[in-house]
Design a protein around this motif. Structure first.
Motif, PDB file in Angstrom:
ATOM      1  N   THR A  52       6.081  20.239   1.475  1.00 42.96           N
ATOM      2  CA  THR A  52       6.909  18.856   1.357  1.00 42.96           C
ATOM      3  C   THR A  52       6.002  17.604   0.892  1.00 42.96           C
ATOM      4  O   THR A  52       4.978  17.482   1.561  1.00 42.96           O
ATOM      5  N   SER A  53       6.616  16.927   0.104  1.00 41.99           N
ATOM      6  CA  SER A  53       6.041  15.743  -0.344  1.00 41.99           C
ATOM      7  C   SER A  53       6.626  14.524   0.468  1.00 41.99           C
ATOM      8  O   SER A  53       7.736  14.299   0.830  1.00 41.99           O
ATOM      9  N   ALA A  54       5.717  13.245   0.642  1.00 38.45           N
ATOM     10  CA  ALA A  54       6.177  12.195   1.217  1.00 38.45           C
ATOM     11  C   ALA A  54       5.472  11.157   0.788  1.00 38.45           C
ATOM     12  O   ALA A  54       4.339  11.204   0.116  1.00 38.45           O
ATOM     13  N   VAL A  55       6.018   9.889   1.043  1.00 42.32           N
ATOM     14  CA  VAL A  55       4.849   8.678   0.523  1.00 42.32           C
ATOM     15  C   VAL A  55       5.024   7.655   1.992  1.00 42.32           C
ATOM     16  O   VAL A  55       5.966   7.422   2.571  1.00 42.32           O
ATOM     17  N   ALA A  56       3.869   7.401   2.341  1.00 41.49           N
ATOM     18  CA  ALA A  56       3.480   6.464   3.205  1.00 41.49           C
ATOM     19  C   ALA A  56       3.513   4.975   2.666  1.00 41.49           C
ATOM     20  O   ALA A  56       2.839   4.633   1.624  1.00 41.49           O
ATOM     21  N   ARG A  57       4.064   3.870   3.521  1.00 40.58           N
ATOM     22  CA  ARG A  57       4.199   2.583   2.931  1.00 40.58           C
ATOM     23  C   ARG A  57       3.635   1.947   4.044  1.00 40.58           C
ATOM     24  O   ARG A  57       3.893   1.951   5.157  1.00 40.58           O
ATOM     25  N   PHE A  58       2.511   0.768   3.694  1.00 44.94           N
ATOM     26  CA  PHE A  58       2.214  -0.122   4.761  1.00 44.94           C
ATOM     27  C   PHE A  58       1.368  -1.405   4.187  1.00 44.94           C
ATOM     28  O   PHE A  58       1.243  -1.484   3.320  1.00 44.94           O
ATOM     29  N   ARG A  59       1.453  -2.244   5.008  1.00 43.69           N
ATOM     30  CA  ARG A  59       0.759  -3.755   4.575  1.00 43.69           C
ATOM     31  C   ARG A  59      -0.760  -3.739   4.340  1.00 43.69           C
ATOM     32  O   ARG A  59      -1.603  -3.171   5.316  1.00 43.69           O
ATOM     33  N   PRO A  60      -1.236  -4.515   3.697  1.00 43.05           N
ATOM     34  CA  PRO A  60      -2.506  -4.991   3.552  1.00 43.05           C
ATOM     35  C   PRO A  60      -3.422  -5.360   4.871  1.00 43.05           C
ATOM     36  O   PRO A  60      -4.341  -4.992   5.266  1.00 43.05           O
TER      37      PRO A  60
ATOM     38  N   ASN B  59       0.764  -1.220  -0.110  1.00 48.91           N
ATOM     39  CA  ASN B  59       0.070   0.103   0.050  1.00 48.91           C
ATOM     40  C   ASN B  59       0.895   1.309  -0.057  1.00 48.91           C
ATOM     41  O   ASN B  59       1.868   1.485   0.686  1.00 48.91           O
ATOM     42  N   ARG B  60       0.467   2.254  -0.706  1.00 51.92           N
ATOM     43  CA  ARG B  60       1.088   3.290  -0.962  1.00 51.92           C
ATOM     44  C   ARG B  60       0.222   4.629  -1.221  1.00 51.92           C
ATOM     45  O   ARG B  60      -0.741   4.703  -1.764  1.00 51.92           O
ATOM     46  N   LEU B  61       0.688   5.643  -0.200  1.00 49.62           N
ATOM     47  CA  LEU B  61      -0.155   6.924  -0.155  1.00 49.62           C
ATOM     48  C   LEU B  61       0.658   8.024  -0.299  1.00 49.62           C
ATOM     49  O   LEU B  61       1.726   8.065   0.398  1.00 49.62           O
ATOM     50  N   GLU B  62       0.399   8.787  -1.347  1.00 52.99           N
ATOM     51  CA  GLU B  62       1.293   9.992  -1.196  1.00 52.99           C
ATOM     52  C   GLU B  62       0.652  11.291  -0.503  1.00 52.99           C
ATOM     53  O   GLU B  62      -0.326  11.321  -0.293  1.00 52.99           O
ATOM     54  N   LEU B  63       1.583  11.740   0.475  1.00 50.94           N
ATOM     55  CA  LEU B  63       1.460  12.580   1.320  1.00 50.94           C
ATOM     56  C   LEU B  63       1.808  14.294   0.888  1.00 50.94           C
ATOM     57  O   LEU B  63       2.838  14.212   0.197  1.00 50.94           O
ATOM     58  N   LYS B  64       1.269  15.037   1.268  1.00 50.55           N
ATOM     59  CA  LYS B  64       1.481  16.497   1.250  1.00 50.55           C
ATOM     60  C   LYS B  64       1.362  17.150   2.421  1.00 50.55           C
ATOM     61  O   LYS B  64       0.585  17.294   3.296  1.00 50.55           O
ATOM     62  N   ARG B  65       2.625  18.068   2.907  1.00 47.12           N
ATOM     63  CA  ARG B  65       2.612  18.687   4.173  1.00 47.12           C
ATOM     64  C   ARG B  65       1.990  19.957   3.726  1.00 47.12           C
ATOM     65  O   ARG B  65       2.536  20.826   2.982  1.00 47.12           O
ATOM     66  N   GLY B  66       0.765  20.417   4.406  1.00 48.08           N
ATOM     67  CA  GLY B  66       0.189  21.695   4.299  1.00 48.08           C
ATOM     68  C   GLY B  66       0.262  22.614   5.680  1.00 48.08           C
ATOM     69  O   GLY B  66       0.748  22.019   6.529  1.00 48.08           O
ATOM     70  N   HIS B  67      -0.359  23.731   5.742  1.00 45.32           N
ATOM     71  CA  HIS B  67      -0.233  24.575   6.997  1.00 45.32           C
ATOM     72  C   HIS B  67      -1.020  23.862   7.879  1.00 45.32           C
ATOM     73  O   HIS B  67      -0.920  24.071   9.417  1.00 45.32           O
ATOM     74  N   GLU B  68      -1.895  22.762   7.639  1.00 44.44           N
ATOM     75  CA  GLU B  68      -2.773  21.956   8.771  1.00 44.44           C
ATOM     76  C   GLU B  68      -2.273  20.746   9.004  1.00 44.44           C
ATOM     77  O   GLU B  68      -2.909  19.874   9.819  1.00 44.44           O
TER      78      GLU B  68
END
Length: 388
Positions: A279-287, A245-254
């Motif tokens: 800033t961008s990041a990617v979260a990885r996790f298992r089903p 599992n891959r989620l793209e993340l973005k850091r905002g002011h909140e």
């Protein structure tokens, strides 16, 4: 343990195609090292260089105090003088020889007549539960029996190093598990030094004292299986060892948000939550770490809830393999059949769902395909040495 085998700066190319790139390895006495990675990553070529079946263009290989290869001094000890045992993917038993003769062959080549007369062949066959098969021919054996005979042949001369080149990939699932367990028990009992090549993470975790996860001829992470599982050093490693599992993340002011706009509290995740806005990041996790719920009210306190829609599901006995989509990003989860089976069977693709996961299950990486952006104390606690 002492370092018995050492690979330094190994390079191997075929024309302009670099297959092994400045690779370093230290293999300890009695260690079972697994080279893990997808096809084309250089793991089999590395193994064949250790065996003397391939000649690298650069670097050196030491077996104890003996240098068996050094590009700078043009030392290249041939394979038959390196005192190795090797088990191939295709068994490679002589079809015209009995099991006894196949196992005896390495002793004859080494002219170890006393070992033959002392019962070493019978002892090696008994080690792999093939003592009753000594007078049969390979064609009279099952695939699992043939591979066990190949292991006995590799071990009979008590080599300095055992090399396994994807030895289980030609077996069916039941035999693969059985032979894998026998190899593990054999190593626990005898303590031989081994390098084992595979693309199968289950084999790697079950057998390896340490894992070297390879990518493009280099090592992404060189560590104990537990550390690789819990603290993959890069997104590439995380994806390869089951964090699909891959989620793209973005850091905002909140704070952090997914592409779908869902906020994620990463305070419990393995992440440095100090990035600047944008800033961008990617979260990885298992089903296995994703849970299906009837509604938002059923999400456990502390879990991250996400709105999703059903894509598909597959029945797998005690659970369903469920594919969902949150925003545009696909995710996978496993739902217990006893809890969710009746509901899932009534759903059609596109049906709304609520899923959740604990922040603790996330491993977060910088873009693109970067290293873990973990807190320093978490890195120290969770990882060992890496090599390149």
């Amino acid at each position: 343990m002492t370092s018995q085998f050492k690979v330094s700066g190994l390079n191997k190319s075929y024309g302009s195609n670099v297959v092994v790139d400045e690779l370093d390895l230290d293999i300890e006495e009695g260690e079972f090292l697994v080279l893990l990675g997808p096809s084309g990553c250089g793991k089999t070529t590395t193994l064949r260089c250790l065996a003397g079946l391939e000649t690298p263009q650069g670097g050196s290989i030491e077996f104890g105090n003996k240098t068996v290869f050094d590009a700078s001094t043009k030392i290249d000890i041939p394979a038959h003088k390196r005192n190795i045992g090797m088990v191939f993917q295709s068994y490679a038993l002589w079809p015209h020889m009995t099991v006894r003769d196949n196992i005896t062959y390495p002793l004859k080549v080494r002219k170890l007549k006393k070992a033959i007369s002392d019962g070493s062949v019978e002892a090696a066959a008994d080690m792999v539960d093939c003592g009753a098969l000594l007078d049969r021919y390979p064609s009279q054996l099952s695939g699992g029996q043939q591979q066990r005979v190949a292991v006995a042949r590799g071990l009979v001369a008590q080599p300095d190093l055992m090399l396994f080149d994807e030895p289980l990939s030609n077996l069916d699932a039941r035999l693969r598990d059985q032979v894998r367990s026998q190899i593990h028990q054999l190593h626990q009992r005898i303590g031989f030094t081994a390098v084992f090549v595979t693309h199968d993470q289950a084999e790697a975790f079950a057998l390896g004292d340490r894992l070297a996860i390879m990518k493009s001829g280099r090592i992404e992470q060189y560590d104990a299986p537990e550390h690789v599982f819990e603290m993959p050093a890069s997104e590439y490693v995380a994806a390869f060892i089951g964090m699909g599992n891959r989620l793209e993340l973005k850091r905002g002011h909140e704070g952090w948000k997914t592409n779908a706009g869902d906020g994620i509290d990463l305070s419990g995740a393995v992440v440095r939550d100090r990035a600047d806005e944008g800033t961008s990041a990617v979260a990885r996790f298992r089903p296995d770490d994703v849970f299906l719920h009837e509604s938002l009210q059923d999400v456990p306190v502390g879990n991250v809830p996400l709105h999703a829609e059903l894509v598909d599901y597959e029945y797998a006995g005690r659970y369903f393999d469920v594919s969902v989509k949150t925003g545009t990003e696909p995710l996978a989860l496993r739902a217990k059949a006893s809890e969710h089976g009746a509901r899932l069977r009534q759903m059609t693709p596109g049906a709304p769902l609520v899923i959740s996961f604990s922040p603790d299950s996330l491993r977060v990486y910088g873009e693109p395909n970067g290293s873990a952006v973990a807190e320093p104390d978490l890195v120290a606690a969770g990882s060992g040495g890496t090599a390149s």
